[in-house]
Write a protein that holds these residues in place. Structure first.
Motif, short mmCIF file in Angstrom:
data_model
loop_
_atom_site.label_atom_id
_atom_site.label_comp_id
_atom_site.label_asym_id
_atom_site.label_seq_id
_atom_site.Cartn_x
_atom_site.Cartn_y
_atom_site.Cartn_z
N ASP A 120 -96.84 69.86 -66.50
CA ASP A 120 -96.50 69.76 -67.92
C ASP A 120 -97.45 68.72 -68.54
N GLU A 121 -98.36 69.18 -69.38
CA GLU A 121 -99.39 68.30 -69.97
C GLU A 121 -98.78 67.13 -70.74
N GLN A 122 -97.74 67.38 -71.53
CA GLN A 122 -97.14 66.32 -72.35
C GLN A 122 -96.49 65.25 -71.49
N ARG A 123 -95.75 65.68 -70.48
CA ARG A 123 -95.09 64.71 -69.60
C ARG A 123 -96.14 63.93 -68.79
N MET A 124 -97.20 64.61 -68.37
CA MET A 124 -98.25 63.92 -67.62
C MET A 124 -98.98 62.92 -68.51
N ALA A 125 -99.15 63.24 -69.78
CA ALA A 125 -99.77 62.30 -70.71
C ALA A 125 -98.91 61.04 -70.85
N GLU A 126 -97.59 61.22 -70.88
CA GLU A 126 -96.70 60.06 -70.96
C GLU A 126 -96.79 59.24 -69.67
N TYR A 127 -96.83 59.90 -68.52
CA TYR A 127 -97.00 59.20 -67.24
C TYR A 127 -98.26 58.36 -67.27
N ARG A 128 -99.37 58.98 -67.68
CA ARG A 128 -100.66 58.26 -67.72
C ARG A 128 -100.61 57.07 -68.67
N THR B 246 -97.04 49.51 -65.00
CA THR B 246 -96.35 49.34 -63.72
C THR B 246 -97.28 48.73 -62.67
N LEU B 247 -98.56 49.12 -62.69
CA LEU B 247 -99.53 48.53 -61.76
C LEU B 247 -99.68 47.03 -61.99
N GLU B 248 -99.79 46.65 -63.25
CA GLU B 248 -100.01 45.25 -63.61
C GLU B 248 -98.85 44.36 -63.16
N LEU B 249 -97.64 44.90 -63.16
CA LEU B 249 -96.47 44.12 -62.72
C LEU B 249 -96.59 43.70 -61.26
N TYR B 250 -97.41 44.40 -60.49
CA TYR B 250 -97.57 44.13 -59.06
C TYR B 250 -99.01 43.71 -58.73
N PRO C 93 -112.56 66.52 -55.97
CA PRO C 93 -111.40 66.07 -56.75
C PRO C 93 -111.45 66.61 -58.18
N THR C 94 -110.30 66.66 -58.78
CA THR C 94 -110.18 67.13 -60.16
C THR C 94 -110.18 65.94 -61.13
N HIS C 95 -109.29 65.00 -60.89
CA HIS C 95 -109.19 63.78 -61.70
C HIS C 95 -108.94 62.63 -60.73
N LEU C 96 -109.98 61.88 -60.43
CA LEU C 96 -109.93 60.84 -59.41
C LEU C 96 -109.64 59.48 -60.04
N SER C 97 -108.75 58.73 -59.38
CA SER C 97 -108.45 57.36 -59.79
C SER C 97 -108.49 56.46 -58.57
N VAL C 98 -108.98 55.26 -58.77
CA VAL C 98 -108.95 54.24 -57.72
C VAL C 98 -108.26 53.02 -58.31
N MET C 99 -107.17 52.62 -57.66
CA MET C 99 -106.41 51.47 -58.09
C MET C 99 -106.60 50.35 -57.08
N VAL C 100 -106.65 49.12 -57.53
CA VAL C 100 -106.89 47.99 -56.65
C VAL C 100 -105.71 47.02 -56.71
N PHE C 101 -105.37 46.49 -55.52
CA PHE C 101 -104.32 45.49 -55.37
C PHE C 101 -104.85 44.39 -54.46
N PRO C 102 -104.30 43.18 -54.55
CA PRO C 102 -104.75 42.10 -53.68
C PRO C 102 -104.50 42.40 -52.19
N THR C 103 -103.40 43.09 -51.90
CA THR C 103 -103.04 43.42 -50.51
C THR C 103 -102.31 44.76 -50.47
N ILE D 50 -91.01 56.41 -63.64
CA ILE D 50 -91.92 57.32 -64.33
C ILE D 50 -92.40 58.48 -63.45
N VAL D 51 -92.12 58.43 -62.17
CA VAL D 51 -92.54 59.52 -61.27
C VAL D 51 -92.02 60.88 -61.72
#
Length: 95
Positions: free
Chosen positions: A14-22, A28-32, A52-62, A78-79
């Motif tokens: 669902d494009e609209q729901r995925m847009a809200e997720y994005r 949520t990432l910043e909180l951790y 890949p279709t839409h690639l993301s790389v997220m970084v955390f300290p650990t 939000i999942v």
């Protein structure tokens, strides 16, 4: 030890729901203590057949931070917005 979450979004349910997720996932990432290193953009497959279709790389300290984020109530809330969307997500820990 730095931890990366590498994600690929495939078929979107669902494009609209995925847009809200994005729109909500960065908070949520910043909180951790996490964030995006790469979010979308151009890519080139140099070896193999992975495209890949839409690639993301997220970084955390650990890895602990990354796992806490993944299990967090803020992220779990939000999942459901990406229900019906194919997503691959792997955790890589290294120096």
């Amino acid at each position: 030890m730095t931890a990366l979450l590498i994600g690929n979004v495939g078929l979107i349910g669902d494009e609209q729901r995925m847009a809200e997720y994005r729109a909500r996932v960065l908070h949520t990432l910043e909180l951790y203590d996490g964030g995006f290193m790469i979010r979308g953009g151009e890519f080139e497959t140099l070896e193999g057949e992975w495209t890949p279709t839409h690639l993301s790389v997220m970084v955390f300290p650990t890895g602990v931070h990354a796992r806490r984020w993944y299990a967090s109530p803020e992220y779990r809330a939000i999942v459901p917005l990406r229900e019906g969307t194919h997503m691959d997500l792997i955790l890589v820990e290294g120096e």
